[in-house]
Design an enzyme around this catalytic site. Structure first.
Site, PDB file in Angstrom:
ATOM      1  N   ASP A   1      32.960  62.077  46.677  1.00 24.93           N
ATOM      2  CA  ASP A   1      34.228  61.644  46.060  1.00 24.93           C
ATOM      3  C   ASP A   1      34.601  62.668  44.989  1.00 24.93           C
ATOM      4  OD1 ASP A   1      35.518  58.420  45.967  1.00 24.93           O
ATOM      5  OD2 ASP A   1      36.297  59.971  44.615  1.00 24.93           O
TER       6      ASP A   1
ATOM      7  N   TYR B   1      52.768  58.999  54.577  1.00 24.40           N
ATOM      8  CA  TYR B   1      51.548  58.191  54.721  1.00 24.40           C
ATOM      9  C   TYR B   1      51.450  57.652  56.150  1.00 24.40           C
ATOM     10  CZ  TYR B   1      48.038  54.563  53.783  1.00 24.40           C
ATOM     11  OH  TYR B   1      46.917  53.775  53.817  1.00 24.40           O
TER      12      TYR B   1
ATOM     13  N   LYS C   1      48.698  58.686  58.999  1.00 23.71           N
ATOM     14  CA  LYS C   1      47.801  57.696  59.613  1.00 23.71           C
ATOM     15  C   LYS C   1      47.975  57.668  61.135  1.00 23.71           C
ATOM     16  CE  LYS C   1      45.649  56.209  55.932  1.00 23.71           C
ATOM     17  NZ  LYS C   1      44.268  56.687  55.688  1.00 23.71           N
TER      18      LYS C   1
ATOM     19  N   THR D   1      42.257  46.676  46.597  1.00 21.94           N
ATOM     20  CA  THR D   1      41.531  47.806  45.988  1.00 21.94           C
ATOM     21  C   THR D   1      42.481  48.468  44.980  1.00 21.94           C
ATOM     22  OG1 THR D   1      42.321  49.601  47.394  1.00 21.94           O
ATOM     23  CG2 THR D   1      40.510  48.285  48.281  1.00 21.94           C
TER      24      THR D   1
END
Ligand SMILES: NC(=O)c1ccc[n+]([C@@H]2O[C@H](COP(=O)([O-])OP(=O)(O)OC[C@H]3O[C@@H](n4cnc5c(N)ncnc54)[C@H](O)[C@@H]3O)[C@@H](O)[C@H]2O)c1
Length: 268
Positions: free
Chosen positions: A40, A156, A160, A191
Site C-alpha cells: 500500500d 472510474y 472497471k 469503507t
C-alpha cells in the site's frame, strides 16, 4: 499432481490492503491461518495489527503504478513470509469525483484510469507472471457494479470495465499454467472510499435506496467472496466477474415501475 491451495494454506499479496476491502481480505486470510503480504502507499490508517502477526504478515510501502517497486515488493514479501506466494488480490485504487464530461478534466480521466486499470495491470504482469512460472495460483481483481452500469464517474466506470476485460484475457492466457484470474464487482461497501477527503459528510441514503437489500455492504462480505475465489473451492472458475452488490445490477430495471417497493406486502 500439484498440491492444492486448500491443502497448503493461502499465502497472498493484497494491494491496497491497508484499508477497506483489502484490509478485510488480509484479516480473513490471517484468521484462517494463511499468510499475507500487504502492499500500500499509505499505512497511516492501517487497521490490521501487523506487528502481532509477525511471520505471517509482511508489509511494503509501494505504489502499484511503479513496476520496479512491485517487483521488489514481491521478493521482499516472499522472503519475509518464507514461503511461495500463491495468490494476489488487487484492491488498490483512489475514489472517483463525479463530474459531467464537459467539465471532466483530462488529468482526472488519466488519474482514475491509471489508478484502477494500470494499477491492476502492473501487479498482474509482475506477480501473475511469477505465479505462472511457479505453475499455480489465483488472482482476484476488484471491478465494480459501475463496470456494468452507467454512472457520473466516467473514468472510474471505464477503468472497471477494463478490469473485467483484463481479467478475462489473463484468465485464458494463464489457464494452462495453473493460474486462475477472476474479479468481484462490489456494490457500495462501507469503507473510507465512500467518504473521501472533502466528502466526509456525504449523504449515503441515495446509495442505500438504490440497493435492493437496502443497506451498505460490509468489507467482510466482499472478502468472503474473494476468499472463495482464491481457494481451491473455486478451482473450476476462471475468467468471471462475480457481482457482490446486494442486488444492484439485478434491480436496475425496477425504477420505471415505481422502484423496489411497488408491491408493499412482498417487501415487508
Ligand atoms: N467501497 C466501495 O463501495 C467499492 C465498490 C466497488 C468497488 N470498489 C473497489 O474496491 C477496491 C478497494 O476499495 P476500498 O473501498 O477498500 O477503498 P479504500 O480507500 O478503503 O482502500 C484503498 C486502498 O488503496 C490504497 N492505494 C491507493 N492507490 C494506491 C497505489 N497506487 N498503490 C498502492 N496502494 C494504493 C490506499 O492507500 C488505500 O489503503 C477499489 O478498487 C475500489 O474501486 C469499492
Amino acid at each position: 499432481m500439484s498440491e492444492s491451495i486448500s491443502d497448503c494454506q493461502l499465502s497472498i499479496i493484497v494491494t491496497g490492503g491497508a484499508s477497506g476491502i483489502g484490509a478485510a481480505v488480509a484479516e480473513l486470510v490471517l484468521e484462517r491461518g494463511g499468510y499475507v503480504g500487504i502492499l500500500d502507499i499509505d499505512f497511516t490508517k492501517c487497521s490490521t495489527n501487523l506487528s502481532s502477526r509477525k511471520g505471517r504478515c509482511a508489509h511494503v510501502v509501494a505504489s502499484t503504478l511503479d513496476q520496479a517497486a512491485v517487483s521488489d515488493a514481491w521478493s521482499q514479501m516472499a522472503n519475509a513470509l518464507d514461503r511461495p506466494i500463491n495468490g494476489l488480490v488487487n484492491c488498490a485504487g483512489v475514489p472517483p469525483i463525479p463530474a459531467p464530461i464537459e467539465t471532466y478534466e483530462v488529468s482526472e480521466w488519466s488519474r482514475l484510469l491509471e489508478s484502477h486499470l494500470t494499477g491492476t495491470y502492473i501487479p498482474c504482469k509482475v506477480i501473475g507472471s511469477e505465479l505462472a512460472r511457479l505453475g499455480r495460483g489465483a488472482i482476484v481483481n476488484l471491478a465494480s457494479v459501475l463496470a456494468f452500469r452507467s454512472g457520473p464517474v466516467l473514468a472510474y466506470g471505464a477503468a472497471k470495465s477494463g478490469v473485467v476485460s483484463l481479467t478475462e484475457s489473463l484468465a485464458v492466457h494463464w489457464a494452462k499454467s495453473g493460474v486462475r484470474v477472476n474479479a468481484v464487482a462490489p456494490g457500495w461497501t462501507e469503507t473510507p472510499f465512500l467518504r473521501p477527503p472533502g466528502r466526509a459528510d456525504r449523504d449515503l441514503s441515495p446509495i442505500i435506496d438504490a440497493t435492493p437489500q437496502k443497506r451498505l455492504l460490509s468489507p467482510r462480505e466482499i472478502a468472503e467472496v474473494i476468499y472463495f475465489l482464491l481457494s481451491d473451492s473455486s478451482r473450476a472458475i476462471t475468467g468471471v466477474t462475480i457481482p457482490c452488490d446486494g442486488g444492484v445490477i439485478a434491480g436496475s430495471g425496477w425504477a420505471p415501475y415505481g422502484g423496489f417497493d411497488i408491491f408493499p406486502s412482498s417487501s415487508a
